[in-house]
Motif scaffolding. Sequence first.
Motif, PDB file in Angstrom:
ATOM      1  N   UNK A  56       0.861  -1.167   0.000  1.00  0.00           N
ATOM      2  CA  UNK A  56       0.000   0.000   0.000  1.00  0.00           C
ATOM      3  C   UNK A  56       0.904   1.225   0.000  1.00  0.00           C
ATOM      4  N   UNK A  57       0.643   2.132  -0.931  1.00  0.00           N
ATOM      5  CA  UNK A  57       1.433   3.360  -1.022  1.00  0.00           C
ATOM      6  C   UNK A  57       0.510   4.543  -0.765  1.00  0.00           C
ATOM      7  N   UNK A  58       1.071   5.595  -0.228  1.00  0.00           N
ATOM      8  CA  UNK A  58       0.273   6.757   0.137  1.00  0.00           C
ATOM      9  C   UNK A  58       0.982   8.037  -0.273  1.00  0.00           C
ATOM     10  N   UNK A  59       0.187   9.057  -0.540  1.00  0.00           N
ATOM     11  CA  UNK A  59       0.740  10.381  -0.821  1.00  0.00           C
ATOM     12  C   UNK A  59       0.634  11.291   0.400  1.00  0.00           C
ATOM     13  N   UNK A  60       0.354  10.700   1.576  1.00  0.00           N
ATOM     14  CA  UNK A  60       0.206  11.462   2.801  1.00  0.00           C
ATOM     15  C   UNK A  60      -1.241  11.825   3.095  1.00  0.00           C
ATOM     16  N   UNK A  61      -2.108  11.700   2.093  1.00  0.00           N
ATOM     17  CA  UNK A  61      -3.520  12.000   2.273  1.00  0.00           C
ATOM     18  C   UNK A  61      -4.373  10.753   2.043  1.00  0.00           C
ATOM     19  N   UNK A  62      -4.129  10.073   0.920  1.00  0.00           N
ATOM     20  CA  UNK A  62      -4.886   8.876   0.573  1.00  0.00           C
ATOM     21  C   UNK A  62      -3.913   7.761   0.214  1.00  0.00           C
ATOM     22  N   UNK A  63      -4.408   6.547   0.279  1.00  0.00           N
ATOM     23  CA  UNK A  63      -3.595   5.384  -0.061  1.00  0.00           C
ATOM     24  C   UNK A  63      -4.236   4.584  -1.172  1.00  0.00           C
ATOM     25  N   UNK A  64      -3.436   3.757  -1.849  1.00  0.00           N
ATOM     26  CA  UNK A  64      -3.922   2.881  -2.900  1.00  0.00           C
ATOM     27  C   UNK A  64      -3.081   1.611  -2.881  1.00  0.00           C
ATOM     28  N   UNK A  65      -3.704   0.499  -3.249  1.00  0.00           N
ATOM     29  CA  UNK A  65      -2.988  -0.770  -3.295  1.00  0.00           C
ATOM     30  C   UNK A  65      -2.067  -0.809  -4.514  1.00  0.00           C
ATOM     31  N   UNK A  66      -0.933  -1.474  -4.354  1.00  0.00           N
ATOM     32  CA  UNK A  66       0.051  -1.559  -5.438  1.00  0.00           C
ATOM     33  C   UNK A  66       0.569  -2.983  -5.546  1.00  0.00           C
ATOM     34  N   UNK A  67       0.946  -3.373  -6.766  1.00  0.00           N
ATOM     35  CA  UNK A  67       1.510  -4.698  -7.037  1.00  0.00           C
ATOM     36  C   UNK A  67       2.965  -4.518  -7.451  1.00  0.00           C
ATOM     37  N   UNK A  68       3.874  -5.247  -6.788  1.00  0.00           N
ATOM     38  CA  UNK A  68       5.305  -5.142  -7.066  1.00  0.00           C
ATOM     39  C   UNK A  68       5.719  -6.203  -8.085  1.00  0.00           C
ATOM     40  N   UNK A  69       6.527  -5.812  -9.057  1.00  0.00           N
ATOM     41  CA  UNK A  69       7.045  -6.776 -10.026  1.00  0.00           C
ATOM     42  C   UNK A  69       8.201  -7.558  -9.395  1.00  0.00           C
ATOM     43  N   UNK A  70       8.718  -8.598 -10.075  1.00  0.00           N
ATOM     44  CA  UNK A  70       9.782  -9.420  -9.470  1.00  0.00           C
ATOM     45  C   UNK A  70      11.018  -8.627  -9.044  1.00  0.00           C
ATOM     46  N   UNK A  71      11.382  -7.580  -9.779  1.00  0.00           N
ATOM     47  CA  UNK A  71      12.566  -6.797  -9.424  1.00  0.00           C
ATOM     48  C   UNK A  71      12.355  -6.088  -8.086  1.00  0.00           C
ATOM     49  N   UNK A  72      11.192  -5.450  -7.906  1.00  0.00           N
ATOM     50  CA  UNK A  72      10.913  -4.755  -6.650  1.00  0.00           C
ATOM     51  C   UNK A  72      10.651  -5.741  -5.518  1.00  0.00           C
ATOM     52  N   UNK A  73      10.051  -6.903  -5.849  1.00  0.00           N
ATOM     53  CA  UNK A  73       9.848  -7.923  -4.818  1.00  0.00           C
ATOM     54  C   UNK A  73      11.183  -8.422  -4.285  1.00  0.00           C
ATOM     55  N   UNK A  74      12.148  -8.582  -5.189  1.00  0.00           N
ATOM     56  CA  UNK A  74      13.479  -9.005  -4.744  1.00  0.00           C
ATOM     57  C   UNK A  74      14.144  -7.903  -3.924  1.00  0.00           C
ATOM     58  N   UNK A  75      13.940  -6.652  -4.312  1.00  0.00           N
ATOM     59  CA  UNK A  75      14.501  -5.545  -3.541  1.00  0.00           C
ATOM     60  C   UNK A  75      13.916  -5.514  -2.131  1.00  0.00           C
ATOM     61  N   UNK A  76      12.628  -5.835  -2.001  1.00  0.00           N
ATOM     62  CA  UNK A  76      12.000  -5.885  -0.676  1.00  0.00           C
ATOM     63  C   UNK A  76      12.579  -7.025   0.158  1.00  0.00           C
ATOM     64  N   UNK A  77      12.775  -8.188  -0.488  1.00  0.00           N
ATOM     65  CA  UNK A  77      13.301  -9.338   0.257  1.00  0.00           C
ATOM     66  C   UNK A  77      14.730  -9.093   0.734  1.00  0.00           C
ATOM     67  N   UNK A  78      15.477  -8.249   0.028  1.00  0.00           N
ATOM     68  CA  UNK A  78      16.859  -7.940   0.413  1.00  0.00           C
ATOM     69  C   UNK A  78      16.949  -6.730   1.325  1.00  0.00           C
ATOM     70  N   UNK A  79      15.791  -6.171   1.694  1.00  0.00           N
ATOM     71  CA  UNK A  79      15.786  -5.043   2.616  1.00  0.00           C
ATOM     72  C   UNK A  79      16.074  -3.704   1.990  1.00  0.00           C
ATOM     73  N   UNK A  80      16.029  -3.628   0.662  1.00  0.00           N
ATOM     74  CA  UNK A  80      16.295  -2.359  -0.016  1.00  0.00           C
ATOM     75  C   UNK A  80      15.026  -1.560  -0.274  1.00  0.00           C
ATOM     76  N   UNK A  81      13.869  -2.172   0.010  1.00  0.00           N
ATOM     77  CA  UNK A  81      12.589  -1.477  -0.104  1.00  0.00           C
ATOM     78  C   UNK A  81      11.783  -1.835   1.132  1.00  0.00           C
ATOM     79  N   UNK A  82      11.637  -0.870   2.025  1.00  0.00           N
ATOM     80  CA  UNK A  82      11.035  -1.153   3.338  1.00  0.00           C
ATOM     81  C   UNK A  82       9.856  -0.223   3.591  1.00  0.00           C
ATOM     82  N   UNK A  83       9.066  -0.603   4.578  1.00  0.00           N
ATOM     83  CA  UNK A  83       7.952   0.240   5.001  1.00  0.00           C
ATOM     84  C   UNK A  83       8.507   1.574   5.507  1.00  0.00           C
TER      85      UNK A  83
END
Length: 493
Positions: A56-83
């Motif tokens: 879920x990503x937000x602009x500070x006012x509203x949020x929207x659901x998002x789908x991560x592709x394999x490249x970003x999913x791998x970045x999340x698993x390696x800790x390079x994309x965090x909450x």
Amino acid sequence: MACSVVNRLLYRYEREYVCGQRSALKRVLEGDSSSQQLMVLCVASVRCQDKAVQAEVTDGWYGVQAVLDPVLAQAHSKGRLRIGDKIACAGLRLSGVTEGVPPLTEKAGHARLMLNGNSVRRAPWDTKLGFQQRKAMFLSLSAISELGGPVGAALDVVVMRSYPTLYMETLSDGRRVMRSEKEELRISGALVEKRAALTQDLKERQLMARTKSASSARPTTSNIEACHGGKELYDYVMYSSADSTEARQQLTSTQVEALDRYVAEQQAEIEVDVTEAVDKQAPQRQVRALFKLLVCDYPSHKCKQVEASGSQLALITVWGPRGIGPADFTEGSRFLFTGLTVSPRKAGWQQMRSHHHQDAYLRLNFSLPGSHYRPMPVDQEIVQRSEYCERGALCIDELCHITPGQEVDLAGSVSGCQAGQYPSQSSILHLSTTDESGVSHIALIEFPVITYGAVSVASGCLATVRNCVYAPRAGAAPNTFYLKAGDGCELLY
């Protein structure tokens, strides 16, 4: 605490409904702004669901659901994309909704932002959320991933090589054949002549067949007034009278209309039958024009993010060019490209990388109307710090310093030419030069007939072959070098 929340809600009401200021995601969801605009969002949550990583990503006012592709999913698993990370996004696609919907509604819950690696980058922690004043996000070529989807960022590049226009034909069995412009003009012209001859021949046969099938009980001058059918009137005008013009003048206006209607129907039937027969005997070809550009980074852009080490070259294929050609992209000039897509490289490209082989370059695609380009001013001092090097023709004896698979320009005197006759063969062009010691050096260059046709050059001519590939052979005679003409080769003499 309650008072603070109420004050915050009143502030938001004042901004949105009184001042008419809407946040980035609200404008995107309501269909008033494009999701492809550059904006900075914050990662509010990340979860794995059915082997897919969603956030879920937000602009500070509203949020929207998002789908991560394999490249970003791998970045999340390696800790390079965090909450809590802020991400700069450009060129995103919004799915799940077909029209504008207000946020915080059930329909808005079906909306999904498709995040891909080539359109998302981490932003500094102090970057303001929402749409950005600058219109584009810039990336270096080395930061582009083959699996990262469409390139949402802008590419600021220098044209290293501009290759001639090619024509790719898809054959009936699915194979694809590349042809030079000269060979394409020859083949397309031959097909036009063949189809024209077939059309003329089939029309004549159709007319002869219809003449033989004409009614034997043709109307005569005495009973023509009782005829109102188009076929009867046509038989009378064409076959029962020596002068068709005089016979037509004997008809009433109603009969003339019926005759003209019948003739038009018959001509339409003949056209359809002839077209179908011609398409079977000489089918139309599926041909697509293209040209390629070899580019490198323009190194001075302040907003460019370099996330991968090492320099990178890219081969941009311009598909179906309309109104643009290789002459519009002069070598050494600077361009800004947006809306490109990525194609995977061939297997084993890592081994070719050091040889400057085309298969080792990053492959990008430019296709209208989604892709755009813009010429940019050039600072020659900055260009000199890039990978660009001015084109120059080599003498044949200099090939001993070239690595196999490298693309070169070669100049020499034509000492012979063996023209190939069949598509499976190659024409062999013999170039020769003599060095300062009086030693003769020979270059044998293969031109595939299927791409270039039969190459024939008179002996003694001075010729330059551009964009040929050095391909040495084991057991070659001394001072003899072998080269191949790739898709983008040019023969100038």
